[in-house]
Motif scaffolding. Structure first.
Motif, mmCIF file in Angstrom:
data_model
loop_
_atom_site.group_PDB
_atom_site.id
_atom_site.type_symbol
_atom_site.label_atom_id
_atom_site.label_comp_id
_atom_site.label_asym_id
_atom_site.label_seq_id
_atom_site.Cartn_x
_atom_site.Cartn_y
_atom_site.Cartn_z
ATOM 1 N N ALA A 227 0.826 -1.204 0.000
ATOM 2 C CA ALA A 227 0.000 0.000 0.000
ATOM 3 C C ALA A 227 0.861 1.254 0.000
ATOM 4 C CB ALA A 227 -0.938 -0.004 1.206
ATOM 5 N N ALA A 228 1.912 1.261 0.816
ATOM 6 C CA ALA A 228 2.815 2.417 0.854
ATOM 7 C C ALA A 228 3.519 2.588 -0.486
ATOM 8 C CB ALA A 228 3.825 2.253 1.978
ATOM 9 N N GLN A 229 3.926 1.468 -1.085
ATOM 10 C CA GLN A 229 4.579 1.517 -2.391
ATOM 11 C C GLN A 229 3.633 2.079 -3.455
ATOM 12 O OE1 GLN A 229 5.067 -2.070 -4.947
ATOM 13 N NE2 GLN A 229 7.243 -1.873 -4.381
ATOM 14 N N ALA A 230 2.388 1.615 -3.447
ATOM 15 C CA ALA A 230 1.414 2.083 -4.432
ATOM 16 C C ALA A 230 1.147 3.580 -4.289
ATOM 17 C CB ALA A 230 0.114 1.294 -4.292
ATOM 18 N N ALA A 231 1.102 4.057 -3.044
ATOM 19 C CA ALA A 231 0.878 5.487 -2.813
ATOM 20 C C ALA A 231 2.048 6.308 -3.363
ATOM 21 C CB ALA A 231 0.686 5.758 -1.330
ATOM 22 N N MET A 232 3.270 5.829 -3.186
ATOM 23 C CA MET A 232 4.432 6.535 -3.733
ATOM 24 C C MET A 232 4.393 6.541 -5.252
ATOM 25 S SD MET A 232 7.589 5.209 -1.374
ATOM 26 C CE MET A 232 7.351 4.872 0.359
ATOM 27 N N ALA A 233 4.074 5.389 -5.850
ATOM 28 C CA ALA A 233 4.015 5.305 -7.306
ATOM 29 C C ALA A 233 2.965 6.253 -7.868
ATOM 30 C CB ALA A 233 3.725 3.864 -7.728
ATOM 31 N N GLU A 234 1.831 6.342 -7.193
ATOM 32 C CA GLU A 234 0.770 7.227 -7.634
ATOM 33 C C GLU A 234 1.218 8.684 -7.572
ATOM 34 O OE1 GLU A 234 -3.023 8.652 -8.834
ATOM 35 O OE2 GLU A 234 -2.035 6.698 -9.022
ATOM 36 N N LYS A 235 1.894 9.062 -6.492
ATOM 37 C CA LYS A 235 2.361 10.438 -6.362
ATOM 38 C C LYS A 235 3.433 10.755 -7.400
ATOM 39 C CE LYS A 235 2.470 12.656 -2.437
ATOM 40 N NZ LYS A 235 2.829 13.204 -1.097
ATOM 41 N N LEU A 236 4.305 9.795 -7.685
ATOM 42 C CA LEU A 236 5.330 10.000 -8.705
ATOM 43 C C LEU A 236 4.693 10.294 -10.060
ATOM 44 C CD1 LEU A 236 7.834 7.168 -7.751
ATOM 45 C CD2 LEU A 236 8.428 9.586 -7.966
ATOM 46 N N ALA A 237 3.630 9.557 -10.386
ATOM 47 C CA ALA A 237 2.980 9.722 -11.681
ATOM 48 C C ALA A 237 2.184 11.021 -11.753
ATOM 49 C CB ALA A 237 2.076 8.526 -11.966
ATOM 50 N N THR A 238 1.403 11.299 -10.722
ATOM 51 C CA THR A 238 0.478 12.441 -10.787
ATOM 52 C C THR A 238 1.138 13.778 -10.490
ATOM 53 O OG1 THR A 238 -0.202 12.066 -8.490
ATOM 54 C CG2 THR A 238 -1.502 10.992 -10.215
ATOM 55 N N ALA A 239 2.068 13.796 -9.539
ATOM 56 C CA ALA A 239 2.679 15.060 -9.124
ATOM 57 C C ALA A 239 4.008 15.353 -9.807
ATOM 58 C CB ALA A 239 2.867 15.068 -7.603
ATOM 59 N N HIS A 240 4.678 14.307 -10.327
ATOM 60 C CA HIS A 240 6.021 14.512 -10.875
ATOM 61 C C HIS A 240 6.175 14.011 -12.310
ATOM 62 C CE1 HIS A 240 7.567 15.797 -6.944
ATOM 63 N NE2 HIS A 240 6.735 14.899 -6.450
ATOM 64 N N GLY A 241 5.123 13.456 -12.877
ATOM 65 C CA GLY A 241 5.163 13.035 -14.277
ATOM 66 C C GLY A 241 6.091 11.878 -14.565
ATOM 67 N N MET A 242 6.362 11.045 -13.558
ATOM 68 C CA MET A 242 7.263 9.919 -13.737
ATOM 69 C C MET A 242 6.504 8.687 -14.243
ATOM 70 S SD MET A 242 10.430 10.803 -12.759
ATOM 71 C CE MET A 242 10.049 12.240 -13.758
ATOM 72 N N HIS A 243 7.137 7.943 -15.138
ATOM 73 C CA HIS A 243 6.592 6.648 -15.559
ATOM 74 C C HIS A 243 7.132 5.575 -14.624
ATOM 75 C CE1 HIS A 243 5.331 3.196 -17.904
ATOM 76 N NE2 HIS A 243 6.590 2.766 -17.891
ATOM 77 N N VAL A 244 6.238 4.899 -13.930
ATOM 78 C CA VAL A 244 6.628 3.865 -12.958
ATOM 79 C C VAL A 244 6.201 2.514 -13.509
ATOM 80 C CG1 VAL A 244 6.448 3.096 -10.570
ATOM 81 C CG2 VAL A 244 6.281 5.533 -11.106
ATOM 82 N N THR A 245 7.069 1.517 -13.402
ATOM 83 C CA THR A 245 6.757 0.183 -13.925
ATOM 84 C C THR A 245 5.670 -0.487 -13.092
ATOM 85 O OG1 THR A 245 8.360 -1.008 -12.538
ATOM 86 C CG2 THR A 245 9.173 -0.084 -14.621
ATOM 87 N N GLU A 246 5.147 -1.566 -13.628
ATOM 88 C CA GLU A 246 4.275 -2.425 -12.834
ATOM 89 C C GLU A 246 5.105 -3.118 -11.763
ATOM 90 O OE1 GLU A 246 4.561 -6.407 -15.694
ATOM 91 O OE2 GLU A 246 2.692 -5.232 -15.624
ATOM 92 N N GLN A 247 4.437 -3.618 -10.722
ATOM 93 C CA GLN A 247 5.159 -4.268 -9.632
ATOM 94 C C GLN A 247 5.760 -5.592 -10.096
ATOM 95 O OE1 GLN A 247 3.304 -6.385 -6.180
ATOM 96 N NE2 GLN A 247 3.942 -4.567 -5.024
ATOM 97 N N LYS A 248 6.999 -5.847 -9.655
ATOM 98 C CA LYS A 248 7.691 -7.092 -9.963
ATOM 99 C C LYS A 248 8.016 -7.809 -8.651
ATOM 100 C CE LYS A 248 9.795 -5.019 -14.086
ATOM 101 N NZ LYS A 248 9.019 -5.776 -15.083
#
Length: 309
Positions: A227-248
């Motif tokens: 859950a913490a990881q997903a929240a970080m990934a979401e913030k990276l995408a929405t607030a910083h325009g980063m492309h984040v991979t799917e979870q491995k």
């Protein structure tokens, strides 16, 4: 601030046996996992850390027997540093001299004593004397006594063309805060016990780095759970325009990856399930552990992997 900090650092090395000898015998770390590169099962993925393999202590390697050397440049990790007790600076200075390790004289940076050195592949490392950590447990290995032992990561230094966008991610997503400046270097710090420091060194116009032996492949930051990881990934995408991979699924943690604005590959790795998920804590690193998809090819894989000792 949150307790995110650095989870692990993964680098490229030359011969596996030499790599194991240096990090276990010279630096006194524990080999906590012996597995293979999930994307290239014909080569090892080796993990070194403290006795328990705790997040914040783990340095890992993809060792290739004939890897060409990397070249330092912007868009990569400039130095990886470990914490040691202040009282252990003399011990480690003498140890590096005795082992013939290429090193610099101790110097001060941000008020701390730093002993910089290189491993056999010229990977840039440092031991940083941190006050007040003598009481933390140390892993006694060979002739490295527990009282002088490395106490996990201090942090990493990244060499970048520009640092502002990377600093914004460190503060907004990973819970670091700006903690000081020294010339072109800006220090960011979290409140994690280990792996709490990221130094951003702005070096506009410098050549880009070239990956190879002695260079860091990626830096992984901690997430307590999915859950913490997903929240970080979401913030990276929405607030910083980063492309984040799917979870491995990396068996010992679950990971997502992105390339931060300066070009360094970042990972977010979960603290769970940890390295004792497939072997007892007391025997970590002794057996070759394979992910399930490669277990049927064990005999072939073991036949091509070089001996470690």
């Amino acid at each position: 601030m949150t307790h995110n900090g650095i989870h692990h650092v993964t680098a490229i090395s030359g011969p596996a046996r030499r790599n194991v000898d240096f990090y276990t015998r010279v630096l006194g770390l524990r080999l906590v996992k012996k597995t293979v590169n999930f994307d290239d099962p014909g080569t090892y993925h080796l993990y070194f850390g403290d006795e328990a393999g705790a997040p914040g202590t783990i340095i890992t390697f993809f060792p290739w027997e004939h890897a060409a050397p990397g070249r330092l440049g912007v868009g990569e990790t400039q130095q990886t540093s470990f914490r040691i007790p202040e009282s252990a600076v003399g011990f480690w200075t003498q140890r590096l001299i005795a082992a013939g390790v290429d090193h610099e004289a101790p110097r001060k940076a941000f008020g701390e004593t730093v002993l910089a050195f290189k491993d056999p592949d010229d990977m840039r490392l440092a031991l940083v004397a941190v006050p007040g950590i003598e009481s933390e447990p140390g892993y006694a290995a060979g002739d490295v006594p527990a009282e002088a032992a490395i106490r996990g990561f201090h942090g990493v230094s990244l060499l970048l063309n520009k640092t502002a966008a990377t600093g914004a991610i460190l503060t907004d997503v990973f819970g670091f805060a700006e903690a000081g400046r020294d010339g072109p270097v800006t220090r960011y710090r979290s409140n994690a016990a280990m792996g709490s420091v990221v130094d951003l060194h702005e070096a506009g116009g410098f050549l880009r780095g070239r990956p190879g032996a002695g260079s860091v492949h990626h830096v992984a930051f901690r997430a307590e759970n999915d859950a913490a990881q997903a929240a970080m990934a979401e913030k990276l995408a929405t607030a910083h325009g980063m492309h984040v991979t799917e979870q491995k699924d990396r068996n010992y943690f679950r990971s997502v990856y992105f390339r931060e604005p300066g070009g360094v590959l970042f990972e977010i790795a979960t603290d769970e399930p940890g390295f004792a998920v497939d072997e007892p804590a007391e025997s970590l690193g002794q057996a070759l552990k394979l992910p399930a998809q490669y277990e049927s090819s064990r005999a072939r894989i073991e036949a091509v992997l070089p001996a470690l000792g």
